[in-house]
Scaffold this active site. Structure first.
Site, short mmCIF file in Angstrom:
data_model
loop_
_atom_site.label_atom_id
_atom_site.label_comp_id
_atom_site.label_asym_id
_atom_site.label_seq_id
_atom_site.Cartn_x
_atom_site.Cartn_y
_atom_site.Cartn_z
CB CYS A 108 -3.55 -1.37 5.48
SG CYS A 108 -2.43 -0.75 6.78
CE LYS B 239 -6.88 1.17 4.46
NZ LYS B 239 -5.60 1.85 4.83
CD GLU C 204 -2.58 1.20 2.67
OE1 GLU C 204 -3.65 1.82 2.71
OE2 GLU C 204 -2.09 0.61 3.67
#
EC number: 3.5.1.12
Length: 532
Positions: free
Chosen positions: A234, A201, A101
């Site tokens: 993440c 995300k 990321e």
């Protein structure tokens, strides 16, 4: 609910879940990159994977406004490094590679300053597109074009993260004031350069430059070499959507996971949570973290339930490529504990305690047992200390053997332990059952055996990476969630495999003996998503 989380359940267990972990002869292996040490199996059973921990080249002033050309000049420096890694991986026969990321553009932008770094992103569900072969089809897609060409050049699936933009109109109630959505986006390319899918995300981590998609992306993509892969980014790993919901599809045996994770010990170092997720769900996790030791960012790995190839380096400011052979159908760690027909004395004591034989009378802080009690201890003092910004209730772990219990807010944690030798270190058994509210809001239940930072009670919960204390232990608790992640970290940021893990008499437990180095953390980290 237990069946949703645990991969395999013993048949004939009746109403109780009886889940046990193989692993007595399994060790967590260190990373092998130049010459990955892999067993020889047929191609149908395994595939070759790579993850790259990238030392990004960042813009010196992320708040400054720059043009598209200047933004591309910087991003191309990172993409040049990506291409080098793809070609190195190709020489090893890698079939899929994952990049971290924020690795291409960096972070700490405002919504306005990030705009020149964004590519336009058409929906792969609506448009079939090969950016390398059709570069002029859409404007502002230079990064996507380079990634697509890399996939072709390396003849591999490629997963990367970049910032993307999508125009919207006033009649869209969610449309931002500037007329566009900006997303933190993972992209997947096939080995022929086709854009297979994209994931935006959902659980942003203080990312003012990006929008949260109005609807959660649940992205599963198919590969010819390993079947179905899930994908998320993440901070998503700590939440139900999309991470847990993806794994409701029993055919998803692999997850690709770009991340920019800041390590936080003793419970949430990058490789800790990565390995715990793989073990808990019985899947392969391909995790690529960004590499910036000055920011506490390192820790990548190719994790399976029985083995991990990982990299954690706080000393050197260089990227690192991990290559490993991965099972197409990962073998979980759950099965009959008594497969060898033997049961060690420590486990016998553990089962005696759970069964109440010898009878144990429990009050708020102490356990009194009749019968063989040589492994019991006098009641140690209960104290409180901050761990992970939460107020943990703890008891010190003194002596060469003992049986401890500590409770908070309905969760009780138990520890049965033996130590071959005593070290001049303080360990503590801690419990927390509540809403975590710093750097994110989410409800956790935690039972943790940790090494303290010093000899004072107030040092318990501090971040440490070195330890010498060796334990043989059973750790368990009366969790009210089935989503429990086993954390087992030893000195020098090394991962270990539990001997046993699962449920016994409505208690979740983790057992380990034969540690290869001093214990830093052993924990059961439970998530109650419905209480977030």
């Amino acid at each position: 609910m237990q069946t949703l989380f645990m991969v395999c359940i013993m048949s004939g267990a009746g109403s109780q879940l009886a889940l046990f972990l193989f692993g007595c002869y399994v060790v967590a292996l260190g990373v092998h990159t130049e010459e990955p040490r892999v067993a020889q199996h047929s191609e149908a059973e395994h595939y070759m994977a790579a993850v790259y921990e990238h030392q990004s080249i960042f813009t010196p002033s992320p708040l400054a406004l720059v043009g598209r050309k200047q933004a591309l000049d910087l991003m191309n420096q990172n993409l040049d490094i990506y291409e080098q890694q793809v070609m190195t991986a190709a020489q090893k026969g890698v079939q899929i590679i994952v990049f971290p990321e924020d690795g291409i553009h960096g972070f700490n932008f405002t919504r306005t300053s990030v705009y020149p770094f964004l590519d336009f992103m058409p929906s792969p569900q609506l448009v079939r597109w090969n950016p390398c072969l059709e570069p002029h089809r859409f404007n502002d897609t230079e990064v996507l074009q380079r990634l697509s060409c890399m996939a072709i050049k390396g003849n591999m699936f490629l997963v990367a993260n970049l910032g993307t933009k999508q125009p919207c109109h006033n009649n869209d109630p969610g449309c931002p004031h500037d007329g566009r959505y900006q997303f933190n986006t993972n992209v997947v390319f096939s080995n022929n350069g086709t854009l297979v899918d994209r994931y935006r995300k959902h659980n942003l981590y203080f990312e003012a430059a990006f929008d949260t998609p109005l609807k959660v992306d649940h992205i599963i993509f198919d590969t010819p070499f390993a079947g179905k892969f899930g994908i998320f980014t993440c901070f998503d790993i700590l939440f139900f959507d999309p991470a847990i919901r993806l794994l409701r599809d029993s055919e998803v045996k692999h997850v690709v996971y770009p991340t920019a994770w800041m390590n936080q010990l003793p419970l949430l170092a990058a490789i800790q949570i990565q390995r715990a997720f793989a073990v808990a769900f019985g899947i392969n996790l391909l995790a690529a973290n960004i590499h910036h030791p000055s920011l506490g960012m390192t820790g990548s790995g190719i994790h399976s339930p029985r083995k991990s190839f990982w990299h954690h380096d706080m000393e050197n400011a260089t990227g690192h490529l991990i290559i490993a052979q991965v099972a197409r159908n990962p073998l979980g760690l759950i099965g009959p504990e008594n497969a060898t027909g033997k049961m060690n004395p420590s486990r016998s004591k553990f089962l005696e305690i759970l069964a109440g034989d010898p009878y144990c009378e429990k009050d708020a802080q102490e356990v009194h047992c009749d019968g063989a009690t040589k492994w019991n201890m006098n009641t140690p003092p209960v104290f409180h200390s901050e761990m992970m910004y939460d107020n943990f209730t703890l008891v010190p772990v003194w002596g060469k053997e003992g049986y401890l219990r500590v409770c908070a807010n309905g969760l009780c944690c138990y520890l049965l332990y033996q130590r071959p030798t005593l070290s001049k270190e303080l360990y503590a058994l801690g419990v927390f059952d509540g809403l975590h509210t710093v750097h994110g809001t989410y409800y956790v239940q935690v039972c943790a055996l940790v090494k303290c930072g010093g000899l004072g009670f107030n040092t318990c919960g501090q971040e440490i990476t070195e330890a010498t204390g060796i334990f043989e232990f059973h750790l368990w608790g009366n969790f009210s969630t089935s989503y429990i992640f086993p954390l087992l970290l030893t000195s020098g940021m090394s991962l270990e495999t539990p001997d046993q893990l699962g449920w016994e008499n409505d208690y979740s437990f983790l057992s380990k003996s034969g540690l290869s180095s001093g214990l830093v953390t052993a924990a059961l980290y439970g998530r109650l998503y419905e209480r977030d």
